[in-house]
Design a protein around this motif. Sequence first.
Motif, short mmCIF file in Angstrom:
data_model
loop_
_atom_site.label_atom_id
_atom_site.label_comp_id
_atom_site.label_asym_id
_atom_site.label_seq_id
_atom_site.Cartn_x
_atom_site.Cartn_y
_atom_site.Cartn_z
N GLU A 1 0.73 -1.24 0.05
CA GLU A 1 0.13 -0.02 -0.02
C GLU A 1 0.94 1.18 -0.13
N VAL A 2 0.36 2.39 -0.49
CA VAL A 2 1.16 3.28 -0.77
C VAL A 2 0.24 4.50 -0.15
N ARG A 3 0.89 5.75 0.19
CA ARG A 3 0.28 6.89 0.83
C ARG A 3 -0.66 7.74 0.02
N THR A 4 -1.59 8.50 0.42
CA THR A 4 -2.41 9.06 -0.37
C THR A 4 -1.62 10.48 -1.21
N LYS A 5 -0.48 10.70 -0.53
CA LYS A 5 0.33 11.96 -1.21
C LYS A 5 1.92 11.45 -0.74
N HIS A 6 2.68 11.63 -1.69
CA HIS A 6 4.28 11.50 -1.54
C HIS A 6 4.31 9.98 -1.37
N SER A 7 3.81 9.16 -2.25
CA SER A 7 3.87 7.80 -2.41
C SER A 7 5.12 7.25 -2.96
N ALA A 8 5.68 8.19 -4.05
CA ALA A 8 7.06 7.98 -4.86
C ALA A 8 8.12 8.49 -3.82
N LYS A 9 9.05 7.67 -3.46
CA LYS A 9 9.89 7.68 -2.34
C LYS A 9 11.28 8.28 -2.91
N GLN A 10 12.07 8.95 -2.11
CA GLN A 10 13.57 9.03 -2.58
C GLN A 10 14.37 7.97 -1.99
N PHE A 11 13.81 7.34 -0.94
CA PHE A 11 14.67 6.03 -0.53
C PHE A 11 14.89 5.13 -1.49
N GLN A 12 16.03 4.71 -1.47
CA GLN A 12 16.45 3.67 -2.40
C GLN A 12 16.81 2.08 -1.87
N PRO A 13 16.29 1.07 -2.50
CA PRO A 13 16.23 -0.17 -2.00
C PRO A 13 17.84 -0.38 -2.15
N PHE A 14 17.99 -1.58 -1.12
CA PHE A 14 19.34 -2.25 -0.75
C PHE A 14 19.10 -3.54 -0.38
N LEU A 15 20.10 -4.33 -0.71
CA LEU A 15 20.17 -5.70 0.15
C LEU A 15 21.00 -5.64 1.31
N HIS A 16 20.72 -6.33 2.38
CA HIS A 16 21.73 -6.42 3.60
C HIS A 16 21.07 -7.60 4.31
N GLY A 17 22.13 -8.46 4.71
CA GLY A 17 21.83 -9.58 5.76
C GLY A 17 20.73 -10.52 5.06
N GLY A 18 20.68 -10.61 3.98
CA GLY A 18 19.62 -11.56 3.09
C GLY A 18 18.23 -10.96 3.18
#
Length: 518
Positions: free
Chosen positions: A170-187
């Motif tokens: 689910e995403v929020r009603t506004k600002h649902s696109a995020k600056q945070f970038q996905p990453f892997l760590h510890g599986g």
Amino acid sequence: MTPRTTLPLVGLFAALTSTAFCQDHWPEHRGPQRNYHLSSQTEYPTDWSVATGKNIRWRMPLPETGHSGIAVWGDRLFLTCFRQLTAEDIGPKGTWVSETRGYCLDANTGKILWSCDLPGQRPNQVNGTFTDSTTPTPVTDGKHVWFVNAGGFMACHTLDGQRVWGKEFEVRTKHSAKQFQPFLHGGNLYYAMMRDASDPQRREQTATDYDKNSKTGWPWMYIRCFDALTGQPTAIMPDGISVHSKGALGLLHGETVLLHARGGSHSPPEKPYGVSLSRLNDAHDLVWERQGLSFEGTDFIDEKYAYCFDRNDFFVLDLATGETVKQIRIRGTGSLIAFDENVGRYLEPADAPELKSPHLLTHRTNIGVGKYYFFMGGQPGILGRIDIETEEVSYLQVPMQVVIENGKKKFSWSEFKSGDMTGSGFTVEGDKRRLNHGFGHISAATPIVVNDRVYFSTVLGTVYVVDATAEQFDENALVAVNDLGMPGETWTLSPFSAAGGRLYQRTSREIICIGSGH
């Protein structure tokens, strides 16, 4: 102002992985060292032109627009585009779409090897000034690749395109696109989103549709962890994160840590505003928290310090404690080396208090190299550098755009042409700010550093290559000014990737491989 402190700068920005690994891979948005740096024995191009073909190995049209970064593993590239756009996607506020597609390309030719659907849950503005559904860069470990659609979907695939799992969120009603970038760590795959609707700790979502200034109706955003091979949720970092924070990774006493922020414009609900450092262990322990500072996610860390901008100042924080080591005034100070178009040369340095802008820097364009810290200024055509040892703030005027006349490069210092042509030929409608010069109130591409060269990329497709070791921040520190295409036909918010002696970049219409030879 805190007392002047001499910083032990030897060994800053140390690699988190080996040089051999760095040669062939750029596995996620932050690069192989997870700090946007790459150090190798291989030379990388600094001078090129897409418009003339100089040092361009290949170009390949993309099926549709998008601005994820490009993950690189050996001879494969991974990126995200929107699904093909149609006239039905244009509404009263412009072009809004939720569905995207993930792509795997041949790194030697740009040929599409396979693609996958990434169905979204909530539309975001296409070619948004800050983010859209395609913003997250794919992540790969050489066996699998993970795609995230900021509109509400994530998936894991094998490198040959077989889907391992996919899940909606689910995403929020506004600002649902995020600056945070996905990453892997510890599986685990890390990404920022709300708690699930069934979570008793979730705050109710009562804000009206696309209300951008709700102070009470938004649930908090959190960094959440999912088992990378099953997609099952494994943990939630408890402190909350603003949608404005992209997060900065590093090491503290041999443990991986994440610097993340709360605060920013449009009254984000996560409190208290400030910045926190957390360990990425099973408990996600909070190392420290600094409240009351409006950092808005413009963060960078190395092995000893955290670096942040406030509204007026630049802070150097002790990475272990969060205490202020230095506080350097930025607003209304410093020197500027400007270019005089009438005489065709740079002028002598002059005081720069006239550089007035509501923004100290262009969002997300800050990066550190040794004792220097670089950024795109908040005013058009201005690059900035902070000498952390001397506290000197220097600005350099740079060309706005590269113009090709009779097959040769020329520079335009104030005038520019903008256009976000798409790979499919679709004309995007919406926020006109995206067609500006690319400095100031826009989330531009995060710069990367390759062998002590900083690569800045603007929305116009103008690329500044800066020598990060230059003693003086003047015209001699500007190694090259390059283009990603013809003026008026080139648009990008994507960061560069570097691997195997080549640079990879994309625009809203094509993907580009930069390097000598064909």
